[in-house]
Design a protein around this motif. Structure first.
Motif, PDB file in Angstrom:
ATOM      1  N   VAL A  20       3.697 -33.079   8.057  1.00 21.63           N
ATOM      2  CA  VAL A  20       4.789 -32.979   8.909  1.00 21.63           C
ATOM      3  C   VAL A  20       5.471 -31.947   7.890  1.00 21.63           C
ATOM      4  N   ILE A  21       5.222 -31.540   6.482  1.00 20.60           N
ATOM      5  CA  ILE A  21       5.911 -30.667   5.872  1.00 20.60           C
ATOM      6  C   ILE A  21       5.295 -29.757   6.532  1.00 20.60           C
ATOM      7  N   ALA A  22       4.112 -29.037   6.246  1.00 19.77           N
ATOM      8  CA  ALA A  22       3.579 -28.097   6.745  1.00 19.77           C
ATOM      9  C   ALA A  22       4.201 -28.018   8.373  1.00 19.77           C
ATOM     10  N   HIS A  23       3.654 -28.957   9.161  1.00 24.70           N
ATOM     11  CA  HIS A  23       4.619 -28.339  10.534  1.00 24.70           C
ATOM     12  C   HIS A  23       5.453 -27.443  10.817  1.00 24.70           C
TER      13      HIS A  23
ATOM     14  N   PRO B 172      11.067 -28.993  -2.116  1.00 27.00           N
ATOM     15  CA  PRO B 172      10.689 -27.999  -2.614  1.00 27.00           C
ATOM     16  C   PRO B 172       9.081 -27.160  -1.799  1.00 27.00           C
ATOM     17  N   GLN B 173       8.566 -27.812  -1.053  1.00 20.56           N
ATOM     18  CA  GLN B 173       7.895 -26.952  -0.327  1.00 20.56           C
ATOM     19  C   GLN B 173       9.063 -26.014   1.246  1.00 20.56           C
ATOM     20  N   LEU B 174       9.951 -26.592   1.054  1.00 24.56           N
ATOM     21  CA  LEU B 174      10.335 -25.797   2.419  1.00 24.56           C
ATOM     22  C   LEU B 174      11.322 -25.078   1.906  1.00 24.56           C
ATOM     23  N   LYS B 175      11.161 -23.793   1.625  1.00 23.43           N
ATOM     24  CA  LYS B 175      12.523 -22.351   2.128  1.00 23.43           C
ATOM     25  C   LYS B 175      13.775 -22.353   2.538  1.00 23.43           C
ATOM     26  N   ARG B 176      14.609 -22.725   2.484  1.00 21.36           N
ATOM     27  CA  ARG B 176      16.378 -22.379   2.788  1.00 21.36           C
ATOM     28  C   ARG B 176      16.206 -20.961   2.033  1.00 21.36           C
ATOM     29  N   LEU B 177      16.731 -19.946   3.335  1.00 23.07           N
ATOM     30  CA  LEU B 177      17.145 -18.431   3.394  1.00 23.07           C
ATOM     31  C   LEU B 177      18.740 -18.946   3.322  1.00 23.07           C
TER      32      LEU B 177
ATOM     33  N   GLY C 203      12.369 -33.113  11.236  1.00 22.54           N
ATOM     34  CA  GLY C 203      13.409 -34.140  10.204  1.00 22.54           C
ATOM     35  C   GLY C 203      12.476 -35.343  10.363  1.00 22.54           C
ATOM     36  N   ALA C 204      13.495 -35.993   9.658  1.00 18.95           N
ATOM     37  CA  ALA C 204      13.615 -37.528   8.809  1.00 18.95           C
ATOM     38  C   ALA C 204      14.851 -37.945   8.545  1.00 18.95           C
ATOM     39  N   GLN C 205      14.653 -39.460   8.710  1.00 15.66           N
ATOM     40  CA  GLN C 205      13.219 -40.562   9.182  1.00 15.66           C
ATOM     41  C   GLN C 205      14.023 -40.526  11.094  1.00 15.66           C
TER      42      GLN C 205
ATOM     43  N   THR D  86       3.817 -29.805  17.662  1.00 18.05           N
ATOM     44  CA  THR D  86       4.473 -28.217  16.746  1.00 18.05           C
ATOM     45  C   THR D  86       3.013 -26.567  17.555  1.00 18.05           C
ATOM     46  N   ALA D  87       1.907 -27.070  17.998  1.00 17.02           N
ATOM     47  CA  ALA D  87       1.762 -25.746  18.757  1.00 17.02           C
ATOM     48  C   ALA D  87       2.757 -25.788  20.019  1.00 17.02           C
TER      49      ALA D  87
END
Length: 187
Positions: A32-35, A71-76, A111-113, A178-179
């Motif tokens: 989910v995080i990767a998507h 930490p895998q997601l970075k907001r600008l 996102g979640a949940q 996602t695709a």
């Protein structure tokens, strides 16, 4: 089809992908995080706004590690961050004014949940006039079976199922993978 015709734009909404929400045992957590990361990259490449929503309460204390995004997601710094206290991301927040300022009438939701903030925000969007598309493989939930909830995989599947057919006069819901996400609307 949004009932907000002066808002032709789409935004990617990233809801509560926080350390204290994305807990071990949540189905397909890393996937989910990767998507979501894939969608963020695609949105940025296409110039589509990414709007981040961050929940705060007695369990997700603002400033704590559990409150922080994974930490895998970075907001600008240029991407809006909306703080909330209720499940519906619109309720008592700046989300509506942020989206209005961006000319957004269509949301792509991740996102979640699944059974709390995702579901509440989807319904909140639809009743406020937005088209709201749920990315079926980019949301998850924790295991709440000890409280009588169905297994998390069933919660996710059911959320995808019932949102796939949601609509209201002049508005539509729906699910995509996602695709399949397309940020530009062709009519």
């Amino acid at each position: 089809m949004t009932t907000l015709p002066e808002r032709p734009n789409t935004a990617l909404l990233v809801i509560d992908v926080q350390n204290g929400v994305m807990v071990p045992g949540s189905p397909r957590l890393e996937q989910v995080i990767a998507h979501i990361n894939t969608l963020i990259g695609k949105a940025r490449a296409e110039g589509v706004p990414v709007v981040w929503v961050q929940h705060g309460d007695e369990e997700l204390v603002p400033g704590s590690e559990s409150w922080e995004y994974v930490p895998q997601l970075k907001r600008l710094d240029t991407e809006p961050l909306v703080h909330k206290r209720y499940r519906d991301s619109f309720e008592d927040t700046q989300l509506e004014s942020v989206l209005a300022g961006l000319g957004v009438g269509r949301l792509v939701v991740t996102g979640a949940q699944s059974d709390f903030c995702i579901r509440s925000t989807l319904h909140g969007a639809l009743v406020r006039g937005y088209d709201a598309t749920l990315v079926a493989d980019a949301h998850t939930t924790e295991d709440l079976t000890q409280y009588g909830a169905p297994a998390p995989e069933q919660v996710i599947a059911h959320t995808n199922f019932y949102w796939s057919g949601q609509h209201a006069p002049g508005r539509r819901g729906g699910t995509v993978s996602t695709a399949e996400v397309e940020f530009t609307v062709t009519r």
